[in-house]
Design a protein around this motif. Structure first.
Motif, short mmCIF file in Angstrom:
data_model
loop_
_atom_site.label_atom_id
_atom_site.label_comp_id
_atom_site.label_asym_id
_atom_site.label_seq_id
_atom_site.Cartn_x
_atom_site.Cartn_y
_atom_site.Cartn_z
N UNK A 11 -21.93 4.74 60.39
CA UNK A 11 -22.28 4.92 58.97
C UNK A 11 -21.10 5.45 58.16
N UNK A 12 -20.32 6.36 58.73
CA UNK A 12 -19.19 6.92 58.00
C UNK A 12 -18.15 5.85 57.66
N UNK A 13 -17.83 4.99 58.62
CA UNK A 13 -16.87 3.93 58.36
C UNK A 13 -17.44 2.89 57.39
N UNK A 14 -18.72 2.60 57.53
CA UNK A 14 -19.36 1.59 56.69
C UNK A 14 -19.39 1.99 55.22
N UNK A 15 -19.48 3.29 54.98
CA UNK A 15 -19.60 3.78 53.60
C UNK A 15 -18.38 4.55 53.11
N UNK A 16 -17.34 4.65 53.92
CA UNK A 16 -16.12 5.37 53.49
C UNK A 16 -15.56 4.72 52.24
N UNK A 17 -15.19 5.55 51.27
CA UNK A 17 -14.67 5.02 50.01
C UNK A 17 -13.15 4.95 50.02
N UNK A 26 -19.64 -1.40 52.68
CA UNK A 26 -21.03 -1.70 52.28
C UNK A 26 -21.07 -2.23 50.85
N UNK A 27 -20.46 -1.50 49.92
CA UNK A 27 -20.53 -1.89 48.51
C UNK A 27 -19.82 -3.22 48.26
N UNK A 28 -18.74 -3.48 48.98
CA UNK A 28 -18.02 -4.74 48.82
C UNK A 28 -18.85 -5.93 49.31
N UNK A 29 -19.55 -5.74 50.42
CA UNK A 29 -20.42 -6.80 50.94
C UNK A 29 -21.54 -7.11 49.94
N UNK A 30 -22.18 -6.07 49.44
CA UNK A 30 -23.27 -6.27 48.49
C UNK A 30 -22.76 -6.94 47.22
N UNK A 31 -21.61 -6.50 46.75
CA UNK A 31 -21.03 -7.09 45.55
C UNK A 31 -20.72 -8.58 45.75
N UNK A 32 -20.16 -8.93 46.89
CA UNK A 32 -19.83 -10.33 47.17
C UNK A 32 -21.09 -11.19 47.19
N UNK A 33 -22.13 -10.72 47.85
CA UNK A 33 -23.39 -11.47 47.89
C UNK A 33 -24.04 -11.52 46.52
N UNK A 34 -23.90 -10.45 45.76
CA UNK A 34 -24.49 -10.39 44.43
C UNK A 34 -23.97 -11.46 43.49
N UNK A 35 -22.74 -11.88 43.68
CA UNK A 35 -22.17 -12.94 42.85
C UNK A 35 -22.98 -14.23 43.01
N UNK A 36 -23.35 -14.56 44.23
CA UNK A 36 -24.17 -15.75 44.47
C UNK A 36 -25.55 -15.59 43.82
N UNK A 37 -26.12 -14.40 43.94
CA UNK A 37 -27.44 -14.14 43.36
C UNK A 37 -27.39 -14.29 41.85
N UNK A 122 -12.08 -13.40 48.24
CA UNK A 122 -11.27 -12.29 47.73
C UNK A 122 -11.75 -10.95 48.32
N UNK A 123 -13.06 -10.73 48.25
CA UNK A 123 -13.60 -9.45 48.75
C UNK A 123 -13.60 -9.39 50.28
N UNK A 124 -13.68 -10.54 50.92
CA UNK A 124 -13.58 -10.59 52.38
C UNK A 124 -12.21 -10.06 52.81
N UNK A 125 -11.17 -10.46 52.09
CA UNK A 125 -9.83 -9.95 52.38
C UNK A 125 -9.74 -8.44 52.20
N UNK A 126 -10.39 -7.92 51.17
CA UNK A 126 -10.40 -6.48 50.96
C UNK A 126 -11.13 -5.76 52.09
N UNK A 127 -12.23 -6.34 52.56
CA UNK A 127 -12.99 -5.74 53.66
C UNK A 127 -12.15 -5.72 54.93
N UNK A 128 -11.41 -6.79 55.18
CA UNK A 128 -10.52 -6.82 56.34
C UNK A 128 -9.47 -5.71 56.22
#
Length: 153
Positions: A11-17, A26-37, A122-128
């Motif tokens: 959880x710490x790594x998943x939510x580290x800012x 976490x926020x980057x994944x949600x944001x990327x999916x949100x674009x499709x929505x 773009x956000x996938x690269x940031x997550x990497x």
């Protein structure tokens, strides 16, 4: 593939800012999916008038919730490809359901699908990059670098 690797994070790594992107994995994944929505599910398909999630809801999301959010995004992509094949370049003009007083927006399904795909990349690269900064070695996400057993899927 990248989502599967994110399932392995604590959880710490998943939510580290971080100081870039949408702050956390976490926020980057949600944001990327949100674009499709937003662009596909709401603007093109008119299936939702509130495609984006509140910060409170995002803060309570687990990886399985995010996976379901992406699965719905995949369904929007499929519907756009099915329903707009013969009118891929015909502009749609309307206001954004999720942003009051947005004014009229005029975009084609092709423009919005391409935007959604490049936005995710773009956000996938940031997550990497975030994974690397956390000390993880991201797995190869390029289809040409996948093991043969993955290519057959």
């Amino acid at each position: 593939m990248l989502l599967d690797q994110c399932k392995e994070l604590n959880k710490d790594d998943f939510t580290k800012e971080f100081e870039f992107g949408f702050k956390s994995i976490r926020d980057s994944l949600v944001h990327a999916a949100g674009c499709y929505h937003a662009w596909l599910g709401s603007f093109i398909l008119s299936e939702t008038s509130s495609p984006l999630l509140t910060k409170e809801r995002i803060n309570n999301m687990q990886i399985d919730d995010i996976q379901r959010y992406f699965e719905q995004a995949d369904r929007y992509v499929e519907k756009v490809l099915e329903q707009f094949t013969d009118k891929f370049d015909k502009p749609i003009e309307k206001e954004l359901a999720w942003r009051a007083n947005s004014g009229l927006i005029r975009k084609t399904p092709r423009q919005l699908l391409v935007h959604s795909l490049t936005h995710e990349s773009h956000h996938k690269g940031q997550i990497v990059a975030m994974l690397r900064l956390l000390g993880h070695t991201p797995k190869n996400t390029d289809i040409l670098g996948l093991p043969a057993k993955e290519l057959a899927k």
